[in-house]
Design a protein around this motif. Structure first.
Motif, PDB file in Angstrom:
ATOM      1  N   MET A  48       0.642  -1.205  -0.087  1.00  7.88           N
ATOM      2  CA  MET A  48      -0.032   0.054   0.061  1.00  7.88           C
ATOM      3  C   MET A  48       0.961   1.318   0.161  1.00  7.88           C
ATOM      4  N   ALA A  49       0.430   2.084  -0.942  1.00  4.20           N
ATOM      5  CA  ALA A  49       1.296   3.335  -1.027  1.00  4.20           C
ATOM      6  C   ALA A  49       0.785   4.268  -0.055  1.00  4.20           C
ATOM      7  N   THR A  50       1.901   4.757   0.543  1.00  5.29           N
ATOM      8  CA  THR A  50       1.632   6.109   1.245  1.00  5.29           C
ATOM      9  C   THR A  50       1.886   7.078   0.474  1.00  5.29           C
ATOM     10  N   ILE A  51       0.822   8.112   0.549  1.00  2.81           N
ATOM     11  CA  ILE A  51       1.151   9.404  -0.069  1.00  2.81           C
ATOM     12  C   ILE A  51       1.746  10.368   0.859  1.00  2.81           C
TER      13      ILE A  51
END
Lengths: 166, 344, 178, 101
Positions: free
Chosen positions: C1-4
Motif C-alpha cells: 500500500m502506497a503512502t502518499i
C-alpha cells in the motif's frame, strides 16, 4: 602657506606613483600605486574644495574600479612580466617626441595667454553636494540620463561578454 | 585656526582613537564570554576579575610570538596588507557623531571629530577601501586558500556594498542631507521618528549588508575554515594576525555605530531635549550612544551563534537577486512618499 | 500500500525566512541565561559515577594483609597484557600461601576494561574512580604493589573526589606521585 | 586660494603625459588600461581646477560624467580582456592580432 606646501607634496606623490604605475612590471604593484595616485588626487580635490568629487574619487576609482582591476589581475594570475617588451627604437622615439610635443604645446599655450587662467574667487560655493545635484538635475539632466543609459549598456555588455562560452 | 581649536581637535581625535581601541579590547573579551554563555560554557575567567584582562593577555601573547614571513610571499604587500585593512576601519569613526555638543572653555564643542557635509559618502568610500586589505593579504600570501578567501570576500564586499548604499539612499532622501548630524536631527523626537520605524525595509537590508561587509557570520566566507583553512590570514602570525583581528573588531564597532546613527537616532535620547540639560545632557547622549552601539555589538555575537554560514552561490543570489531589487523598491517607495508629501 | 507523502509547500512566511530567523535568535538568547555546564576542572573535580573504571587498587583485609594470592588470573585475563606479577610464598602463614612479591601494572598499556576485576577470585584487584594520574615519564606510569595498596587506602572509605573537591588544585596530588 | 591654477594644470599635464607614455610603451593590456585611467584622472584634475577658479559647478559635473564613463569602460574593457585571455592565454597586445593575415 602650509596648504600650498601640502599641494606640492601630494602632487609629487601623485606624479611619482603615476610613473611607478607605468614602469612597474608587476601588475599588482602597478594597481596599488595607481590607488595611491587616486588618493593623492583626492587630497588635491579636497584642497580645491571639491569635497563631493574627492569622496567620489575614492568611492568610484579606488573603491570600485581598482578593485575590479585587482580582481582581474588575480583571476588571470598575471604576476609579473618577464621584461619590458622590445619595442623598436623608431616607435619609442616617435612616441616620446609626440608626448613632448603635446607637453610643450600646452605649455606654450599657457605661457602665451594669461587670460586663460582667472584669478581665484575667495568664496567658493560649488564644492558641496547641493550645487552639484542641482546642476545635474536641471542644466545637465539629459547628459545625466544618458550616462545612466550608458551604464545600463555597459552592464548588459559585460554580462554578455562574461557569459559567452568562447 | 587658533591654538585652542587645534588642541580640541587633537584631543577629540585621541579620545575617539582610544575609545575605538578600548572598544576593540572589550569586544575581544565580550566575544569570547558571550559566545561561551550562548553555548552554556563559562569562557575565559582566569586573568583578572572574571577574566577581564584576557584581551591584554592575548595581546602579550601575540607580541611574544614569532613574526613569521613565509619565504615565497610577496613581502612588501604581505607586510602592508594588515595595515591597509586596519587604517580605514579606524578612520571611519571620524565622521560619526557620538554625542550632542558640550560647552567648554566658552565655546560649543561638537562631539564628533569632523563634521563633513558628505559624511555618509565618506563612510561608504572608506568601507569600499577595506577590500584592498583582504584582497592583497590573500594574494601576497602565495597560498591558494588565501587567494580564494581574498577573492571571495572582495566579490562579497562589492556585491553587498551596492545594497548597503541603496539602503542608505532612502535615509538620505528622508533627511535631505548627507551630513550625519542632519540625519540624527531628522530622527529626533519620539521613538517613532527613528528611521528603523520609518524605514524598516532599509534597516533590514542595511543590517544584512553590514554583516556581509564586516565578514561576520553568516557571511564569513572569506575565512570559512572548513573549506579554506583560515582564508586570507592563513599565513599570518604574531602582531600582523592581531592587526587583522583588531581590524575586524574595529570594523564591527564602526558598523554598529553607523547603524545606530542611521536608524536608531544616533546619540539621541528619545523624549528628551539634551540641549536643555547642559553638560549632563551631553553625557546622557554619549551614554545612550554607547548603549545602542553595545546592543548592536551584542547582536553581532548573537547572530554569529545562531545562523549557519551561507554557501557562496546563496550569498551571491541573496545579494544580487533579493537585496538589490528590494533596496531599489524601497527607494521607489520613499520617493513616492516624499512626492506625495510635497504635493499635498 | 502506497503512502502518499505530501511534499512540503513553504508558506509565505516560510519564504520570508524572517520568523525562522527570529525563532533561532530566541533559542540562542535563552541559552545565554542557562546555567553553565562547565566544571572548573583543577579547582573543582568531576565526581565519576558508581562503576566508573579508573585507576586500579589492590584490596587489603582489615588487619592489613593483602588479599591477592598471586594466582595470575588477572594477568591472564588482561587483553592488553599490562599486569606483571612475580609470585612468592607469603610471609604471614609460614609461606603456605602465595602472595605477590611484585605486582606491577603498566598504566600506559592498560585499557581499563575491568576484566582483571572480573577474573579475580579473591576480589583483590578493583578499578577505582580515580582518573587524573598523568605523569611526566613512562616509568612513573608503571604502578607497583605499594602504590596500588596506597590507592586502596585513599579510596576505601568514600569517593576519592568528594573529599578532594574541598581542597585547592595545588594541594591535590595523584596517588602515584606520593 | 592656495596655489595658482597654472600649477594644477601643469600637474594634470604631467600625469596625462605619463599616462600617454604608458599606453605607448607598455604591451600589457591591463597596464595600458590603467594608464588610460591615469589619463582620465588627469583630465578630471584639470576640470576640477578650472571649476574651482571659475567658481562654477560645470567642471564638477563633467568630472561626475567622466567617472561614470570610466566605470562603464572598465567593466566592459576588463570583460573583453578576460575573454581575450580565455582565447589566447595572454594579455600582451602584440600577440593579440586576430585581424592580421
Amino acid at each position: 602657506m602650509s596648504l600650498s606646501l601640502l599641494f606640492y607634496c601630494v602632487g609629487g606623490i601623485a606624479i611619482g606613483s603615476a610613473i611607478f604605475v607605468v614602469l612597474n612590471r608587476n601588475a599588482v604593484y602597478s594597481a596599488i600605486s595607481l590607488v595611491l595616485c587616486f588618493f593623492s588626487l583626492a587630497v588635491i580635490y579636497l584642497l580645491l574644495e571639491a569635497y563631493v568629487i574627492a569622496v567620489l574619487e575614492i568611492f568610484i576609482y579606488a573603491g570600485a574600479i581598482m578593485v575590479l582591476f585587482l580582481f582581474v589581475i588575480m583571476l588571470l594570475n598575471l604576476g609579473r612580466e618577464d621584461a619590458l617588451p622590445n619595442l623598436n627604437y623608431l616607435q619609442r622615439a616617435t612616441s616620446l617626441l609626440l608626448v613632448l610635443l603635446f607637453f610643450v604645446g600646452i605649455f606654450l599655450l599657457m605661457i602665451g595667454d594669461q587670460g586663460l587662467f582667472p584669478q581665484p574667487t575667495e568664496q567658493f560655493v560649488a564644492g558641496g553636494i547641493y550645487p552639484l545635484g542641482e546642476a545635474l538635475f536641471s542644466k545637465y539632466l539629459l547628459p545625466f540620463e544618458v550616462a545612466s543609459l550608458l551604464l545600463l549598456v555597459a552592464l548588459i555588455g559585460t554580462v554578455y561578454l562574461a557569459k559567452r562560452k568562447v | 585656526m587658533d591654538l585652542l581649536g587645534f588642541t580640541i581637535i587633537v584631543v577629540k581625535v585621541l579620545v575617539v582613537f582610544a575609545a575605538t581601541m578600548l572598544g576593540v579590547l572589550v569586544m575581544i573579551y565580550a566575544e569570547r564570554r558571550v559566545s561561551a554563555f550562548m553555548q552554556d560554557r563559562v569562557g575565559p575567567n582566569r586573568v583578572g576579575f572574571k577574566g577581564v584582562l584576557q584581551p591584554i593577555a592575548d595581546g602579550i601573547k601575540f607580541l611574544m610570538k614569532e613574526d613569521l614571513v613565509p619565504e615565497r610571499v610577496d613581502k612588501p604587500i604581505f607586510i602592508l596588507a594588515p595595515a591597509i585593512l586596519l587604517i580605514p576601519a579606524l578612520m571611519t569613526f571620524a565622521v560619526i557623531p557620538f554625542g550632542s555638543s558640550i560647552n567648554l572653555f566658552g565655546r560649543e564643542i561638537a562631539l564628533q571629530v569632523a563634521d563633513v557635509n558628505v559624511g555618509i559618502l565618506y563612510v561608504l568610500a572608506l568601507t569600499s577601501i577595506s577590500v584592498y586589505g583582504i584582497v592583497l593579504a590573500g594574494w601576497s600570501s602565495n597560498n591558494k586558500y588565501s587567494l580564494l578567501g581574498g577573492l571571495r570576500s572582495s566579490a562579497q564586499l562589492i556585491s553587498y556594498e551596492l545594497a548597503m548604499g541603496l539602503a542608505v539612499v532612502s535615509i538620505i532622501l528622508l533627511a535631505g542631507s548627507l551630513r550625519l548630524n542632519d540625519i540624527i536631527t531628522d530622527q529626533q523626537g519620539s521613538f517613532l521618528s527613528w528611521n528603523i520605524f520609518r524605514q524598516p525595509l532599509a534597516f533590514l537590508i542595511f543590517l544584512i549588508a553590514v554583516y556581509a561587509e564586516t565578514n561576520r557570520l553568516p557571511f564569513d566566507l572569506s575565512e570559512a575554515e572548513q573549506e579554506l583553512v583560515g582564508g586570507y590570514h592563513t599565513e599570518y602570525s604574531s602582531m600582523k594576525f592581531a592587526m587583522f583581528f583588531m581590524a575586524e573588531y574595529a570594523n564591527m564597532i564602526t558598523a554598529a555605530a553607523l547603524t545606530v546613527t542611521l536608524f536608531f537616532g544616533g546619540w539621541d535620547v528619545p523624549l528628551l531635549d539634551e540641549g536643555s540639560l547642559g553638560l549632563f545632557g551631553a553625557l546622557l547622549s554619549v551614554l545612550s550612544f554607547i548603549l545602542k552601539v553595545a546592543f548592536f555589538l551584542f547582536l553581532f555575537i548573537w547572530v554569529r551563534w545562531t545562523f549557519p554560514r551561507f554557501r557562496y552561490d546563496q550569498l551571491m543570489r541573496l545579494g544580487w537577486k533579493v537585496m538589490l531589487p528590494l533596496a531599489l523598491f524601497n527607494i521607489f517607495l520613499t520617493g513616492g512618499y516624499l512626492t506625495i508629501k510635497a504635493l499635498g | 500500500m502506497a503512502t502518499i507523502i505530501k511534499s512540503y509547500e513553504p508558506t509565505f512566511w516560510d519564504k520570508l525566512y524572517l520568523p525562522a530567523l527570529m525563532r533561532g535568535l530566541i533559542v540562542t538568547f535563552r541559552h545565554f541565561f542557562r546555567r553553565n555546564v562547565t566544571i572548573q576542572y583543577p579547582d573543582q573535580k568531576h565526581i565519576p559515577p558508581e562503576g566508573y573504571r579508573g585507576l586500579h587498587r589492590l584490596n587489603k583485609f582489615p588487619e592489613g594483609r593483602i588479599k591477592c594470592v598471586a594466582c595470575e588470573m588477572c594477568s591472564a585475563a588482561c587483553p592488553a597484557d599490562c599486569i606483571h606479577i612475580i609470585p612468592g610464598p607469603s610471609p604471614w602463614d609460614g609461606g603456605k600461601e602465595r602472595y605477590p612479591v611484585r605486582f606491577d601494572i603498566d598504566l600506559l598499556r592498560c585499557i581499563f576494561c575491568g576484566f582483571c576485576e572480573m577474573a579475580c577470585p579473591e576480589e583483590a584487584i578493583e578499578l577505582t574512580e580515580i582518573y587524573d594520574f598523568s605523569d611526566y615519564t613512562r616509568d612513573d606510569l608503571v604502578i607497583d604493589k605499594e602504590g596500588l595498596l596506597e590507592v586502596y587506602d585513599l579510596t576505601k572509605d568514600q569517593n576519592y573526589y568528594t573529599k578532594n573537591n574541598l581542597s585547592k588544585a595545588s594541594s591535590v596530588d595523584t596517588p602515584i606521585d606520593t | 586660494m592656495i596655489v595658482p591654477l597654472e600649477h594644477v594644470v601643469v600637474l594634470s599635464l604631467i600625469i596625462f603625459s605619463i599616462g600617454v607614455l604608458g599606453v605607448l610603451f607598455r604591451r600589457n593590456a591591463i597596464t595600458i588600461f590603467m594608464s588610460i585611467e591615469l589619463m582620465l584622472n588627469a583630465v578630471n584634475l584639470a576640470l576640477v581646477g578650472f571649476s574651482r577658479y571659475h567658481n562654477s559647478v560645470d567642471g564638477q559635473v563633467f568630472v561626475f560624467l567622466v567617472m561614470t564613463l570610466a566605470a562603464a569602460e572598465v567593466a566592459v574593457g576588463l570583460a573583453i580582456i578576460i575573454a581575450l585571455y580565455r582565447n589566447r592565454q595572454t594579455v600582451n597586445i602584440d600577440e593579440i592580432n586576430l585581424m592580421k593575415n
